[in-house]
Design a protein around this motif. Sequence first.
Motif, PDB file in Angstrom:
ATOM      1  N   ALA A  61       0.826  -1.201   0.000  1.00  0.00           N
ATOM      2  CA  ALA A  61       0.000   0.000   0.000  1.00  0.00           C
ATOM      3  C   ALA A  61       0.866   1.259   0.000  1.00  0.00           C
ATOM      4  O   ALA A  61       1.983   1.258   0.511  1.00  0.00           O
ATOM      5  N   LYS A  62       0.321   2.335  -0.554  1.00  0.00           N
ATOM      6  CA  LYS A  62       0.983   3.636  -0.491  1.00  0.00           C
ATOM      7  C   LYS A  62       0.555   4.293   0.818  1.00  0.00           C
ATOM      8  O   LYS A  62      -0.636   4.478   1.073  1.00  0.00           O
ATOM      9  N   LEU A 109      -4.063  -3.790  10.851  1.00  0.00           N
ATOM     10  CA  LEU A 109      -3.125  -2.912  10.156  1.00  0.00           C
ATOM     11  C   LEU A 109      -2.332  -3.629   9.072  1.00  0.00           C
ATOM     12  O   LEU A 109      -2.206  -3.135   7.952  1.00  0.00           O
ATOM     13  N   ASP A 110      -1.803  -4.805   9.388  1.00  0.00           N
ATOM     14  CA  ASP A 110      -0.981  -5.526   8.412  1.00  0.00           C
ATOM     15  C   ASP A 110      -1.726  -5.802   7.103  1.00  0.00           C
ATOM     16  O   ASP A 110      -1.175  -5.552   6.022  1.00  0.00           O
ATOM     17  N   PRO A 111      -2.979  -6.300   7.155  1.00  0.00           N
ATOM     18  CA  PRO A 111      -3.697  -6.514   5.886  1.00  0.00           C
ATOM     19  C   PRO A 111      -3.910  -5.216   5.108  1.00  0.00           C
ATOM     20  O   PRO A 111      -3.839  -5.184   3.888  1.00  0.00           O
ATOM     21  N   LEU A 112      -4.143  -4.121   5.845  1.00  0.00           N
ATOM     22  CA  LEU A 112      -4.338  -2.822   5.200  1.00  0.00           C
ATOM     23  C   LEU A 112      -3.056  -2.372   4.506  1.00  0.00           C
ATOM     24  O   LEU A 112      -3.085  -1.888   3.381  1.00  0.00           O
ATOM     25  N   LEU A 113      -1.920  -2.591   5.161  1.00  0.00           N
ATOM     26  CA  LEU A 113      -0.636  -2.177   4.600  1.00  0.00           C
ATOM     27  C   LEU A 113      -0.190  -3.066   3.447  1.00  0.00           C
ATOM     28  O   LEU A 113       0.612  -2.664   2.616  1.00  0.00           O
ATOM     29  N   ALA A 114      -0.726  -4.278   3.388  1.00  0.00           N
ATOM     30  CA  ALA A 114      -0.355  -5.206   2.322  1.00  0.00           C
ATOM     31  C   ALA A 114      -0.930  -4.770   0.975  1.00  0.00           C
ATOM     32  O   ALA A 114      -0.453  -5.187  -0.075  1.00  0.00           O
ATOM     33  N   GLY A 115      -1.945  -3.903   1.020  1.00  0.00           N
ATOM     34  CA  GLY A 115      -2.519  -3.392  -0.225  1.00  0.00           C
ATOM     35  C   GLY A 115      -3.558  -4.220  -0.788  1.00  0.00           C
ATOM     36  O   GLY A 115      -4.090  -5.100  -0.919  1.00  0.00           O
TER      37      GLY A 115
END
Length: 86
Positions: A3-4, A80-86
């Motif tokens: 993710a950006k 958070l981790d799934p969100l950051l994975a994009g």
Amino acid sequence: MTAKVEIYASPFCGYCARAKGLLSRKGVDYVEYDILAQPDLRDEMIGRAGGRTSVPQIFVDGKHVGGCDDIHALDAQGKLDPLLAG
């Protein structure tokens, strides 16, 4: 795909440092906007963050996720981790 991540922050802000520290520990690259060095970015941040005026304000793939406490809460909930994975 990663993710950006964008963070509006200011120097000497403890909450900003905590949020950036969490992202760094997770190995996440982020774009930081210094609202003191570039004051015009404050209005942009407020508009994007639905009127929130405090820093940091954090965005993942253009979606506002909140500030320091919000990003730590997402992490504690395992979201958070799934969100950051994009």
